[in-house]
Each structure stands twice: as structure tokens, then as C-alpha cells.
Design a protein around this motif. Structure first.
Motif, PDB file in Angstrom:
ATOM      1  N   ARG A  33      -1.203   1.195  13.929  1.00  0.00           N
ATOM      2  CA  ARG A  33      -2.023   0.496  14.929  1.00  0.00           C
ATOM      3  C   ARG A  33      -2.523  -0.820  14.363  1.00  0.00           C
ATOM      4  O   ARG A  33      -2.743  -0.942  13.165  1.00  0.00           O
ATOM      5  CB  ARG A  33      -3.212   1.363  15.334  1.00  0.00           C
ATOM      6  N   PRO A  34      -2.750  -1.788  15.233  1.00  0.00           N
ATOM      7  CA  PRO A  34      -3.293  -3.072  14.775  1.00  0.00           C
ATOM      8  C   PRO A  34      -4.617  -2.861  14.050  1.00  0.00           C
ATOM      9  O   PRO A  34      -5.418  -2.009  14.435  1.00  0.00           O
ATOM     10  CB  PRO A  34      -3.502  -3.864  16.065  1.00  0.00           C
ATOM     11  N   LYS A  35      -4.852  -3.630  13.013  1.00  0.00           N
ATOM     12  CA  LYS A  35      -6.055  -3.491  12.186  1.00  0.00           C
ATOM     13  C   LYS A  35      -7.333  -3.806  12.943  1.00  0.00           C
ATOM     14  O   LYS A  35      -8.385  -3.345  12.585  1.00  0.00           O
ATOM     15  CB  LYS A  35      -5.970  -4.399  10.949  1.00  0.00           C
ATOM     16  N   ASP A  36      -7.248  -4.601  14.011  1.00  0.00           N
ATOM     17  CA  ASP A  36      -8.451  -4.949  14.760  1.00  0.00           C
ATOM     18  C   ASP A  36      -8.883  -3.830  15.711  1.00  0.00           C
ATOM     19  O   ASP A  36      -9.903  -3.937  16.377  1.00  0.00           O
ATOM     20  CB  ASP A  36      -8.266  -6.248  15.540  1.00  0.00           C
TER      21      ASP A  36
ATOM     22  N   GLN B 181       0.819  -1.214   0.000  1.00  0.00           N
ATOM     23  CA  GLN B 181       0.000   0.000   0.000  1.00  0.00           C
ATOM     24  C   GLN B 181       0.854   1.265   0.000  1.00  0.00           C
ATOM     25  O   GLN B 181       0.324   2.370   0.057  1.00  0.00           O
ATOM     26  CB  GLN B 181      -0.942   0.028   1.206  1.00  0.00           C
TER      27      GLN B 181
ATOM     28  N   ARG C 132      -1.574   6.210  13.332  1.00  0.00           N
ATOM     29  CA  ARG C 132      -2.832   5.496  13.083  1.00  0.00           C
ATOM     30  C   ARG C 132      -2.610   4.328  12.129  1.00  0.00           C
ATOM     31  O   ARG C 132      -3.211   3.269  12.295  1.00  0.00           O
ATOM     32  CB  ARG C 132      -3.891   6.443  12.512  1.00  0.00           C
ATOM     33  N   ARG C 133      -1.770   4.515  11.133  1.00  0.00           N
ATOM     34  CA  ARG C 133      -1.511   3.431  10.176  1.00  0.00           C
ATOM     35  C   ARG C 133      -0.794   2.257  10.832  1.00  0.00           C
ATOM     36  O   ARG C 133      -0.935   1.124  10.395  1.00  0.00           O
ATOM     37  CB  ARG C 133      -0.651   3.941   9.018  1.00  0.00           C
TER      38      ARG C 133
END
Length: 73
Positions: free
Chosen positions: A56-59, A20, A53-54
Motif C-alpha cells: 500500500r502507498p506509504k501515505d 528493506q 499491507r506492505r
């Protein structure tokens, strides 16, 4: 209180972009990395916030600790 005139770069020295285009080390996008030194203090704070923020864990769970103990009352 004195205004902060220098914002520490979030660079960790792990400069690898994922699929990404996000740096695996600091969480910034390539354009944010490139414009960092020319960005205003306000812009640098914004970049650091978005990068954090990017990373941080996706959950959405910011608690990175792992416990094998069940939550007992």
C-alpha cells in the motif's frame, strides 16, 4: 461453504528485493517467499495480508487514481 485448501501465491513474477528485503512484485519478505509452499492455509492467508499491507502507498491513501479536477461541491 467449503473451506479453501489452496491459497494462490501472491507472486507476480517481478522478483526483486528492495533495501528493506521486500519483494517489489508481491510485497513478501524473503523468509515468507521461502516458506510459502510449506505454510498452512492460515499462514498463507496471513502472509498475503501482510504483503498487501506492505504494498500500500506509504501515505495511507489506497486511492491510486490521480485527478487534476478539484473537488467541487
Amino acid at each position: 461453504m467449503r473451506k479453501q485448501s489452496v491459497v494462490e501465491s501472491p507472486c507476480t513474477g517481478v522478483c526483486t528485493l528492495d533495501d528493506q528485503g521486500v519483494c517489489a512484485g508481491c510485497g513478501r519478505l524473503m523468509d515468507e517467499i521461502v516458506r510459502w509452499s510449506a505454510a498452512s492455509v492460515s499462514e498463507q492467508h496471513d502472509i498475503r495480508e501482510r504483503a498487501a499491507r506492505r504494498r500500500r502507498p506509504k501515505d495511507g491513501n489506497d486511492d491510486l487514481s490521480i485527478s487534476s479536477e478539484p473537488n467541487l461541491p
